[in-house]
Design a protein around this motif. Sequence first.
Motif, PDB file in Angstrom:
ATOM      1  N   LEU A  75       0.798  -1.232   0.000  1.00  0.00           N
ATOM      2  CA  LEU A  75       0.000   0.000   0.000  1.00  0.00           C
ATOM      3  C   LEU A  75       0.833   1.286   0.000  1.00  0.00           C
ATOM      4  O   LEU A  75       0.504   2.227  -0.739  1.00  0.00           O
ATOM      5  N   PRO A  76       1.910   1.385   0.784  1.00  0.00           N
ATOM      6  CA  PRO A  76       2.690   2.628   0.704  1.00  0.00           C
ATOM      7  C   PRO A  76       3.185   2.917  -0.713  1.00  0.00           C
ATOM      8  O   PRO A  76       3.133   4.066  -1.174  1.00  0.00           O
ATOM      9  N   GLY A  77       3.635   1.885  -1.421  1.00  0.00           N
ATOM     10  CA  GLY A  77       4.087   2.078  -2.798  1.00  0.00           C
ATOM     11  C   GLY A  77       2.954   2.469  -3.720  1.00  0.00           C
ATOM     12  O   GLY A  77       3.106   3.366  -4.567  1.00  0.00           O
ATOM     13  N   LEU A  78       1.795   1.831  -3.568  1.00  0.00           N
ATOM     14  CA  LEU A  78       0.651   2.163  -4.411  1.00  0.00           C
ATOM     15  C   LEU A  78       0.180   3.589  -4.157  1.00  0.00           C
ATOM     16  O   LEU A  78      -0.208   4.307  -5.083  1.00  0.00           O
ATOM     17  N   LEU A  79       0.238   4.014  -2.894  1.00  0.00           N
ATOM     18  CA  LEU A  79      -0.210   5.357  -2.553  1.00  0.00           C
ATOM     19  C   LEU A  79       0.757   6.431  -3.040  1.00  0.00           C
ATOM     20  O   LEU A  79       0.385   7.608  -3.124  1.00  0.00           O
ATOM     21  N   GLY A 129       9.648  -9.084   1.434  1.00  0.00           N
ATOM     22  CA  GLY A 129       9.641  -7.932   2.336  1.00  0.00           C
ATOM     23  C   GLY A 129       8.937  -8.129   3.654  1.00  0.00           C
ATOM     24  O   GLY A 129       8.563  -7.145   4.308  1.00  0.00           O
ATOM     25  N   ALA A 130       8.793  -9.387   4.108  1.00  0.00           N
ATOM     26  CA  ALA A 130       8.048  -9.648   5.339  1.00  0.00           C
ATOM     27  C   ALA A 130       8.685  -9.015   6.566  1.00  0.00           C
ATOM     28  O   ALA A 130       7.998  -8.766   7.564  1.00  0.00           O
ATOM     29  N   ALA A 131       9.992  -8.768   6.517  1.00  0.00           N
ATOM     30  CA  ALA A 131      10.679  -8.206   7.687  1.00  0.00           C
ATOM     31  C   ALA A 131      10.632  -6.680   7.736  1.00  0.00           C
ATOM     32  O   ALA A 131      11.116  -6.074   8.692  1.00  0.00           O
ATOM     33  N   ARG A 132      10.050  -6.049   6.724  1.00  0.00           N
ATOM     34  CA  ARG A 132      10.011  -4.588   6.703  1.00  0.00           C
ATOM     35  C   ARG A 132       8.957  -4.046   7.678  1.00  0.00           C
ATOM     36  O   ARG A 132       7.982  -4.725   7.996  1.00  0.00           O
ATOM     37  N   HIS A 133       9.186  -2.824   8.119  1.00  0.00           N
ATOM     38  CA  HIS A 133       8.185  -2.132   8.937  1.00  0.00           C
ATOM     39  C   HIS A 133       7.299  -1.323   7.990  1.00  0.00           C
ATOM     40  O   HIS A 133       7.776  -0.425   7.303  1.00  0.00           O
ATOM     41  N   VAL A 134       6.037  -1.657   7.955  1.00  0.00           N
ATOM     42  CA  VAL A 134       5.093  -0.974   7.063  1.00  0.00           C
ATOM     43  C   VAL A 134       3.947  -0.422   7.884  1.00  0.00           C
ATOM     44  O   VAL A 134       3.372  -1.119   8.723  1.00  0.00           O
TER      45      VAL A 134
END
Length: 251
Positions: A75-79, A129-134
Amino acid sequence: MSPTVTQVGDGTYLVGGTDVNWTVLTDGDAVTLIDAGYPGDERLVLESLRSLGFRPEQIAAVLITHAHIDHVGSLPGLLRRATFPVHTSEREARHARREYLEQATALDLVKRIWRPGHLRWSLAITRAGAARHVRVPEARPFPGGGPLDLPGRPVPIVTPGHTSGHTCYHLPESGAIVTGDALITGHPTSRVTGPHLVAPFFSHDPAGTLAALDLLEPVAADLILPGHGPAHRGPIKEAVALARERATPAR
């Protein structure tokens, strides 16, 4: 890797990404996206939309079943590409904004890495990217009540358990229900196929996840679109009964 796009009804598509699904609902020149995969699935989400003839600018809204990274990661990338509202239940909107976090930890996964399927799955989701903070600061509660004025006319059903604000989406016009992780049909870490619950360690409240089946049982739906696994056709009452039979104690 390419997304797997399956049409399951008029204007209704179940899409498979990195061991997780999202749903696309189309109406004219607009789409509703339900969930959005891992951060690394952004390309796959865009490709799934493009294969149906849509651009990110045509997203009318994104609905979240729950704010685990495999459902909100892109979602951050899509936004950054387009502006659209992001909705979920009031409680889960706080989760998406990361005012709190209810998610299995790396230690939970490491302790089970010896089990069949866990190592391959862990490697795949780490690459995605499961370890990323989103976080999704744009997440807000649904406007109003009843069917949402969006493609697919989804009706939210709050089903707390897997997360405190987990939400399913009934699609009355197609007789379907998007169940997120409240009811799944397959997972790389599970040997079970067909309707069942996620492994208890994945859920914030395993007992609540089981109890939430009571909220799904009376829904008029004979097509289940889960967060993990293939679409399942058959009365949801029967699917719920099977999931209850297969439920195991928390561990």
